[in-house]
Design an enzyme around this catalytic site. Sequence first.
Site, short mmCIF file in Angstrom:
data_model
loop_
_atom_site.label_atom_id
_atom_site.label_comp_id
_atom_site.label_asym_id
_atom_site.label_seq_id
_atom_site.Cartn_x
_atom_site.Cartn_y
_atom_site.Cartn_z
N GLY A 1 -6.48 -1.19 0.01
CA GLY A 1 -7.83 -1.10 0.54
C GLY A 1 -7.89 -0.93 2.04
O GLY A 1 -8.89 -0.45 2.58
N MET A 2 -6.82 -1.33 2.78
CA MET A 2 -6.83 -1.25 4.22
C MET A 2 -5.82 -0.27 4.79
O MET A 2 -5.97 0.19 5.91
CB MET A 2 -6.58 -2.65 4.81
CG MET A 2 -7.68 -3.64 4.51
SD MET A 2 -7.35 -5.27 5.18
CE MET A 2 -6.03 -5.85 4.12
N ALA A 3 -4.77 0.02 4.03
CA ALA A 3 -3.70 0.84 4.58
C ALA A 3 -2.92 1.50 3.46
O ALA A 3 -3.03 1.13 2.30
CB ALA A 3 -2.76 -0.02 5.44
N ILE B 1 4.62 5.11 -0.61
CA ILE B 1 5.05 4.07 -1.55
C ILE B 1 3.84 3.46 -2.27
O ILE B 1 3.86 3.23 -3.47
CB ILE B 1 5.84 2.96 -0.82
CG1 ILE B 1 7.07 3.55 -0.13
CG2 ILE B 1 6.23 1.85 -1.77
CD1 ILE B 1 7.79 2.55 0.76
N ALA B 2 2.79 3.18 -1.49
CA ALA B 2 1.64 2.49 -2.08
C ALA B 2 0.41 2.78 -1.24
O ALA B 2 0.50 3.19 -0.07
CB ALA B 2 1.89 0.98 -2.15
N VAL C 1 1.21 2.62 2.61
CA VAL C 1 2.57 2.31 3.01
C VAL C 1 3.47 3.49 2.66
O VAL C 1 3.42 4.02 1.55
CB VAL C 1 3.09 1.03 2.30
CG1 VAL C 1 4.50 0.69 2.78
CG2 VAL C 1 2.14 -0.13 2.58
N ASP D 1 -4.38 -14.32 3.84
CA ASP D 1 -4.54 -13.43 2.68
C ASP D 1 -3.35 -13.60 1.73
O ASP D 1 -2.76 -12.62 1.30
CB ASP D 1 -4.64 -11.98 3.16
CG ASP D 1 -5.25 -11.08 2.08
OD1 ASP D 1 -5.06 -9.85 2.19
OD2 ASP D 1 -5.88 -11.57 1.15
#
Length: 642
Positions: free
Chosen positions: A28-30, A24-25, A32, A141
Amino acid sequence: MDTTLTDPLVGQVLDGRYRVESRIARGGMASVYLALDVRLDRTVALKVMHRSLAEDPQFVRRFIGEAKSVASLSHPNIVQVFDQGADGAHVYLSMEYVPGRTLRDVLRQRGRLPAREALEIVIPALAALGAAHQAGLVHRDVKPENVLLTDDGRVKVVDFGLARAVEASNQTKTGMMIGTIGYMSPEQVTTGTADARSDVYATGIMLFELLTGQQPYGGETPMSIAYRHVHETVPPPSSLVPDIPPSIDALVTAATDKDPARRPADATAMLVAAVEAHRTMPRPGQTGAHATLPPDGRAGADRPATGAHPVPGLPEPTGRTMIQPLPDLATEGSRRRGRRRSGAVWFISVLALVMVAGIAFSGWWFSQGRYTTVPDLTNKNIKVARQEALKAGFAVKIGQGRSDDKVAKDVVLDTQPGAGAEALKGSELTLIPSLGPETIPVPKVEGLSKDDAAAKIAEVGLTVGRVSKTASDTVPRDQVIRTSPMVGKRVRKGGSVDIVVSAGLIMPDVSQMMRDQAEKFLRDKGFNVQIDETADDTPPGTVIAQDPSGGSEVVAGAVVHLTVSKGPDQGWHWPWETDPSQAQPDFVNVPDVRFKDLRDAVHELQAAGFKVKTRRLVGTRRVIEENPTGQQPRGTTITVWH
């Protein structure tokens, strides 16, 4: 390229349970993924951490702990966490799948939102954050990327606790926080600590962005943005969008106070203030004394329309049921029942006639062309747009312009009322012109160190471009000599400024200059001059040597020893005066080329029959001194300093 075909996780089954369907996306960290929980036969969103984080044991431990805490939260505005786990190098979260888009997507597509709509997004987000704060959790965040708008209109907050897990890891922080620096509170920047009031600050920044279409300190380097969060006060949104109500200005100002103690204590406290600001806002189509919300406090857009319209001359419905007392005698009731029925029929007939007349009047009003549609004048030159508006029957007003990075100067950004609205002919139409990209004058940084100059340039919203060094006989080492563009020149906000830094104080070369000229020049530069005279074949008064020599690095106020010729012991003579074999040349007046352009001076001396030698003294393009002067034999070498 289709990421479904290139992502190696697509098609795999993680942990024997989650079949990855598509990506899906990616952040910067993961990344999805859309996945199917084959055990429970339900669609989930699978957030898989990037390998660099998954390989960090400290991150994994904190990640698991934070996931357990977030999973305990149950709130309609929080994306629910179902499960967490690891499959080899893949550390993941299984979460509720929310079809929709992020608030960042909305901002990209629409730009700034109306004040009421912005509040109606922030209020449920605050409710979610408030529930987390009550449970002792801090998001850390908050930003538009972490607020989801579902297809059915709900607001959901995602990624609770993930920032804290990353902060506890061994990963380098630089770059990890770049994407969120625009929402970080002053205390996060200066100490790295965050509490519920840090989430309040970030929500205030997010509300500012929803209202204005931009962050208060956007478009600059991360360092300068962080500096401004710590040292500056977030401006009220109405400074960019004038029609924002004072109550919302006050809400943003309170939430973004630099001092955490002066902010709302947590998201729940800010929620109360946001709901009150929403309650006092006018409903769409209402102004003045009628600008109130319904008694239940919900926005007018949330309530079903009845389809009824007030009729001129008749009282508006009160919304209350009117109760009349019954007659005492049954016979009187029988006798009057017929009269009441006929009276009611008469009243309804009259009311129907009035309504028909009102509708007919409205039809006549519109059919006569009293109203017209506001044309779309955006992206047109302000003069052209003004003529079109006048031609359409409006009285035109040029409003306060706004800076815009994408729209050229004197092009219409917006109109009030907006395009497509119905307005009376002859009413005022305000055109909002673009001022073009925001520009900032280059600050004066000459004489500052390179680091101080960079900080001052960043403080005004510019960046440092190329840094070069050059020798200087006036500016100490590592201090700024000049900038490009020069001081005061306006540069586009976020643009770069090149700086030239001194490589050190360089001793000017004054050899071959006359003593008086050399001594005055060096003393004016702050040097301590000492003169030694010696016999030499050169004309008396000529500097034949210096210590330190020209071109060497020195300190300010240094002692300079000049050795000056006093002529030969037996007196100085032209060569042909002592050697009859040499013919006496023609004497020519040396042109005075001081203060002239260097190139012109060289051409003039050469045209007069002299040879020319140039020496750099202060680095200008004009002649400072020349030697010898007066009458000299044709072909003599004239030295000029510039």
